[in-house]
Design an enzyme around this catalytic site. Sequence first.
Site, PDB file in Angstrom:
ATOM      1  N   HIS A 246      -5.211   0.267  13.322  1.00 11.22           N
ATOM      2  CA  HIS A 246      -6.413  -0.022  12.515  1.00 11.22           C
ATOM      3  C   HIS A 246      -7.104  -1.354  12.840  1.00 11.22           C
ATOM      4  CE1 HIS A 246      -4.134   2.840   9.738  1.00 11.22           C
ATOM      5  NE2 HIS A 246      -5.135   3.516  10.246  1.00 11.22           N
TER       6      HIS A 246
ATOM      7  N   ASP B   9       2.858   1.134 -15.414  1.00 12.09           N
ATOM      8  CA  ASP B   9       3.607   2.000 -16.345  1.00 12.09           C
ATOM      9  C   ASP B   9       4.085   3.282 -15.670  1.00 12.09           C
ATOM     10  OD1 ASP B   9       1.211   3.191 -15.890  1.00 12.09           O
ATOM     11  OD2 ASP B   9       0.716   3.563 -17.995  1.00 12.09           O
TER      12      ASP B   9
ATOM     13  N   CYS C 170       0.851  13.459   2.984  1.00 11.09           N
ATOM     14  CA  CYS C 170       1.070  13.934   1.621  1.00 11.09           C
ATOM     15  C   CYS C 170       0.145  13.231   0.636  1.00 11.09           C
ATOM     16  CB  CYS C 170       2.532  13.702   1.229  1.00 11.09           C
ATOM     17  SG  CYS C 170       3.034  11.972   1.352  1.00 11.09           S
TER      18      CYS C 170
ATOM     19  N   GLN D 222       7.468  -0.585   8.585  1.00 11.32           N
ATOM     20  CA  GLN D 222       6.394  -1.491   9.024  1.00 11.32           C
ATOM     21  C   GLN D 222       7.036  -2.745   9.635  1.00 11.32           C
ATOM     22  OE1 GLN D 222       3.815   0.194   9.025  1.00 11.32           O
ATOM     23  NE2 GLN D 222       2.844   0.565   7.063  1.00 11.32           N
TER      24      GLN D 222
HETATM   25  P1  NAD Z   1       0.860   5.113  -1.929  1.00 18.51           P
HETATM   26  O1  NAD Z   1      -0.531   4.666  -1.631  1.00 18.51           O
HETATM   27  O2  NAD Z   1       1.009   6.402  -2.663  1.00 18.51           O
HETATM   28  O3  NAD Z   1       1.617   3.948  -2.686  1.00 18.51           O
HETATM   29  C1  NAD Z   1       1.212   3.656  -3.934  1.00 18.51           C
HETATM   30  C2  NAD Z   1       2.444   3.252  -4.709  1.00 18.51           C
HETATM   31  O4  NAD Z   1       2.876   1.967  -4.263  1.00 18.51           O
HETATM   32  C3  NAD Z   1       2.129   3.123  -6.189  1.00 18.51           C
HETATM   33  O5  NAD Z   1       2.252   4.388  -6.820  1.00 18.51           O
HETATM   34  C4  NAD Z   1       3.190   2.125  -6.604  1.00 18.51           C
HETATM   35  O6  NAD Z   1       4.433   2.760  -6.823  1.00 18.51           O
HETATM   36  C5  NAD Z   1       3.312   1.227  -5.388  1.00 18.51           C
HETATM   37  N1  NAD Z   1       2.427   0.053  -5.561  1.00 18.51           N
HETATM   38  C6  NAD Z   1       1.096   0.010  -5.369  1.00 18.51           C
HETATM   39  N2  NAD Z   1       0.631  -1.238  -5.644  1.00 18.51           N
HETATM   40  C7  NAD Z   1       1.693  -1.969  -6.017  1.00 18.51           C
HETATM   41  C8  NAD Z   1       1.865  -3.319  -6.401  1.00 18.51           C
HETATM   42  N3  NAD Z   1       0.828  -4.155  -6.479  1.00 18.51           N
HETATM   43  N4  NAD Z   1       3.109  -3.736  -6.686  1.00 18.51           N
HETATM   44  C9  NAD Z   1       4.161  -2.898  -6.589  1.00 18.51           C
HETATM   45  N5  NAD Z   1       4.057  -1.610  -6.238  1.00 18.51           N
HETATM   46  C10 NAD Z   1       2.850  -1.156  -5.952  1.00 18.51           C
HETATM   47  O7  NAD Z   1       1.692   5.117  -0.590  1.00 18.51           O
HETATM   48  P2  NAD Z   1       2.147   6.388   0.228  1.00 18.51           P
HETATM   49  O8  NAD Z   1       0.963   7.268   0.515  1.00 18.51           O
HETATM   50  O9  NAD Z   1       3.370   6.950  -0.391  1.00 18.51           O
HETATM   51  O10 NAD Z   1       2.520   5.680   1.602  1.00 18.51           O
HETATM   52  C11 NAD Z   1       3.634   4.807   1.712  1.00 18.51           C
HETATM   53  C12 NAD Z   1       3.510   4.144   3.073  1.00 18.51           C
HETATM   54  O11 NAD Z   1       3.438   5.166   4.087  1.00 18.51           O
HETATM   55  C13 NAD Z   1       2.231   3.293   3.246  1.00 18.51           C
HETATM   56  O12 NAD Z   1       2.542   2.166   4.013  1.00 18.51           O
HETATM   57  C14 NAD Z   1       1.287   4.218   4.020  1.00 18.51           C
HETATM   58  O13 NAD Z   1       0.405   3.473   4.808  1.00 18.51           O
HETATM   59  C15 NAD Z   1       2.262   5.013   4.876  1.00 18.51           C
HETATM   60  N6  NAD Z   1       1.788   6.374   5.234  1.00 18.51           N
HETATM   61  C16 NAD Z   1       1.347   7.242   4.290  1.00 18.51           C
HETATM   62  C17 NAD Z   1       0.964   8.525   4.658  1.00 18.51           C
HETATM   63  C18 NAD Z   1       0.525   9.565   3.642  1.00 18.51           C
HETATM   64  O14 NAD Z   1       0.189  10.698   4.027  1.00 18.51           O
HETATM   65  N7  NAD Z   1       0.532   9.278   2.368  1.00 18.51           N
HETATM   66  C19 NAD Z   1       1.032   8.919   6.012  1.00 18.51           C
HETATM   67  C20 NAD Z   1       1.493   7.995   6.959  1.00 18.51           C
HETATM   68  C21 NAD Z   1       1.891   6.722   6.552  1.00 18.51           C
END
Ligand code: NAD
Length: 408
Positions: A215, A39, A149, A119
């Site tokens: 990882h 949602d 973030c 990726q």
């Molecule tokens: P996140 O963990 O915040 O993403 C979660 C979001 O992904 C959810 O809010 C939803 O919109 C979507 N999602 C989750 N499960 C889902 C599902 N089953 N089906 C469809 N959508 C779904 O991700 P993020 O922190 O924004 O990171 C995005 C990418 O960047 C990831 O691959 C992460 O590894 C990489 N990354 C993140 C950071 C960071 O600081 N956050 C740093 C470096 C790399």
Amino acid sequence: MSGKLVVLTCGGGNGAHCLAGLASVRPDIESRVLTMYADEAERWAANLDSGFIITVHNDDGSIKSIKTKPSLVTKDPKKAVPGVDYIFIVVPAFAHAMYFEAIAPYIDDNTVIVGLPGQAGFEFECVNLLGDKAKRCTMVTFESLPWACRLIEFGKNVEILGFKDTLGASLLKGKECNLTKPIIETTQYILGEKPKVRHVQNYIAITLMAKSIVHPPIMYGKWSQWDGKPLSEKPLFYQGLDERQAELLSGVSDECVATAKAIEKKVPGLDMSDVIHVFDWYLNYYSDQITDKSNLMMAMRTNKAYDGLVHPMKEIEPGKYVPDFTYRYMAEDVPEGIVPMKGIAELAGVSTPYLDEVITWCQGKLNKEFLVGNKLTGKDLKDTRAPQKYGYNKLEDLFTGSFEVTPR
Ligand code: NAD
């Protein structure tokens, strides 16, 4: 709204809030959000009138608050996609396919589709799911997210803990895509001043440099000899790195560099020099944060950016922890990370004993079969983004066809 650059963010997590928010503050950008998970769209849209805050922690310790407001948040691709110039996919890789399928019917010609981050295998999956339309689009793949973030409160407040100084991005341009604006410069404008976007030579180079190599070797090195007894605390992931784990990571990285060199020899005119060893990458990207630069193990153990980060663990009873092999360090970084890299190495004819050893252990923990011996012929290859899954069976297949691999 005519004349504005229309930017669509796909996703509703940490990075999606940052991108949608940063794009919204530009007066000549219309920023929309498509989030189809649970949602999220309803919850975010309910709060949209009051906008949201990006809290930025600057390097000098100061804090800046940016008030921002996208023009639309929806879960309906029919409302979100038509008329869009740039689509940023800002979700973990396992959710990419869902967004490619959702945008495909509505996407206009000459759209730029950005994996932030892409990726490994982002382009293979995009071309596969967009079909003929991909030939009239351009795909941009970023090697990582521009920010560290995290969401403080969904739809209300996101925190940027740090910006990367520079970040690599590759282009794969459909031969029928006719864009007039320069793509890297426009992407930079959307992101803002930092990080400085660096144009990486081609999409295979950026795939071999994806940070998903980090990882799985560390997980394997740490847990393959584990006796199965729960631990009383969560072990440090990077600061606890030992010589064996560093050797495994270094070995996997050597194999990616060897793959790049083999490709360079076999594909005339292709420059793969952006593919460098992970130790050199750390020295370039985290130079100010690493105190001991003597070797890969010490560089990772003394990288301030990694302070206190622990292994993914499940608490099975109070104070008792076991490793969580379903976490994205394995569930995402194997099928959408090291398996596509292995697939490229296989096409380049490079033997990969380290990758094979790591994938063999990881696939057991994930209850999958990708590798059989040292060949990617397992029954679960369909669940990965290896090039072989999409019918690329020769090295030339990666560099020929309807796409310009090294557009300017
Ligand atoms: P996140 O963990 O915040 O993403 C979660 C979001 O992904 C959810 O809010 C939803 O919109 C979507 N999602 C989750 N499960 C889902 C599902 N089953 N089906 C469809 N959508 C779904 O991700 P993020 O922190 O924004 O990171 C995005 C990418 O960047 C990831 O691959 C992460 O590894 C990489 N990354 C993140 C950071 C960071 O600081 N956050 C740093 C470096 C790399």
